[in-house]
Design a protein around this motif. Structure first.
Motif, PDB file in Angstrom:
ATOM      1  N   LYS A 103       0.840  -1.206   0.000  1.00  0.00           N
ATOM      2  CA  LYS A 103       0.000   0.000   0.000  1.00  0.00           C
ATOM      3  C   LYS A 103       0.869   1.247   0.000  1.00  0.00           C
ATOM      4  CE  LYS A 103      -0.683   0.092   5.017  1.00  0.00           C
ATOM      5  NZ  LYS A 103      -1.686   0.049   6.115  1.00  0.00           N
ATOM      6  N   LYS A 104       0.320   2.282  -0.587  1.00  0.00           N
ATOM      7  CA  LYS A 104       0.955   3.589  -0.757  1.00  0.00           C
ATOM      8  C   LYS A 104       1.943   3.615  -1.910  1.00  0.00           C
ATOM      9  CE  LYS A 104       0.372   4.937   4.069  1.00  0.00           C
ATOM     10  NZ  LYS A 104       1.008   5.524   5.282  1.00  0.00           N
ATOM     11  N   ARG A 138      -6.720   9.578  -6.861  1.00  0.00           N
ATOM     12  CA  ARG A 138      -5.580   8.657  -6.896  1.00  0.00           C
ATOM     13  C   ARG A 138      -5.418   7.955  -8.241  1.00  0.00           C
ATOM     14  NH1 ARG A 138      -5.893   4.434  -4.309  1.00  0.00           N
ATOM     15  NH2 ARG A 138      -8.146   4.355  -4.008  1.00  0.00           N
ATOM     16  N   PRO A 180      -1.438   7.090  -4.553  1.00  0.00           N
ATOM     17  CA  PRO A 180      -0.895   5.826  -4.060  1.00  0.00           C
ATOM     18  C   PRO A 180      -1.963   4.737  -4.003  1.00  0.00           C
ATOM     19  CG  PRO A 180      -1.489   7.229  -2.231  1.00  0.00           C
ATOM     20  CD  PRO A 180      -1.846   7.987  -3.487  1.00  0.00           C
ATOM     21  N   GLU A 225      -4.206   1.744  -2.426  1.00  0.00           N
ATOM     22  CA  GLU A 225      -4.780   1.404  -1.123  1.00  0.00           C
ATOM     23  C   GLU A 225      -5.196  -0.069  -1.137  1.00  0.00           C
ATOM     24  OE1 GLU A 225      -7.984   4.089  -0.478  1.00  0.00           O
ATOM     25  OE2 GLU A 225      -6.664   5.837  -0.188  1.00  0.00           O
TER      26      GLU A 225
END
Lengths: 115, 113
Positions: A15-16, A64, A81, A83
């Protein structure tokens, strides 16, 4: 005739992190679609291009997600990013023209897993 | 907003049995209706579509579907299924003036040899 090509077929990221998916439609197809398919659900449209113009991006989470089809041929979908909830299959499809009766031809999809 | 409903989530049949998968759509105007199939490990592909004209549509591999406007339905049928029909089946629609393809949640079909 080659079908819709997508790469990569599988992607695992944390994640990110950012991630990008690539799609090459059937030669001569002017309309290109990106769909999101969650487990146990049908595909849902994210964005539709007619040539290089995004004509329907109402379902694309623009905070995003981004997409481009600069020369009206292949396309890239990006998440930045990523998720955990973005884990899904991302499908690309193309059709010869836009139109409610046009057949959309789908690629094999990119299966994304966000850890 | 238009929606498509597939009430059969998982159907299990023996070979040679007859098949009917339900599909209902919500839009009251002019619609185009599609059935797509996804075989294990393969991409979505079109089985058949209804655009206009004869409400009984014949597709590939012996499948057919009937558009019944009064029932908002477009059920998929096959008189005798084969093991190779094991797949996930998706009903979808577009409506006049809107090219957005709206899918149902899909029906997983398992054929027992």
């Amino acid at each position: 005739e080659a079908g819709v090509v997508q790469s990569p077929r599988y992607k695992i990221i944390e994640k990110k992190q950012p991630v990008a998916f690539w799609c090459n439609p059937i030669s001569g197809h002017n309309t290109l679609y990106w769909y999101l398919q969650n487990l146990g659900q049908g595909p849902e449209l994210l964005i539709r291009y007619e040539n290089e113009e995004a004509v329907d991006d109402s379902q694309l989470p623009k905070d995003r997600f981004s997409a481009e089809r600069l020369k009206g041929v292949d396309s890239t979908l990006k998440i930045q990013p990523a998720e955990l909830g973005d884990s899904a299959v991302y499908l690309c499809a193309s059709s010869l023209e836009a139109g409610t009766g046009e057949t959309q031809y789908f690629g094999p999809g990119t299966r994304l897993l966000v850890l | 907003a238009q929606s498509v409903s597939q009430h059969n989530h998982h159907v299990i049949l023996s070979e040679a049995a007859s098949l009917e998968l339900g599909c209902n759509y919500s839009y009251g105007g002019t619609v185009n209706l599609f059935w797509y199939v996804q075989y294990p490990g393969q991409h979505l592909q079109l089985l058949l579509k209804y655009f206009s004209g004869d409400p009984l549509v014949k597709g590939i591999k012996g499948f057919e579907a009937e558009f019944i406007k009064s029932k908002f339905s477009f059920n998929l049928r096959k008189p005798s299924v084969q093991w190779s029909d094991t797949a996930e089946y998706f009903c979808a629609s577009t409506n006049f003036g809107n090219e957005k393809l709206t899918f149902g949640t899909g029906t997983r079909l398992t054929i027992i040899p």
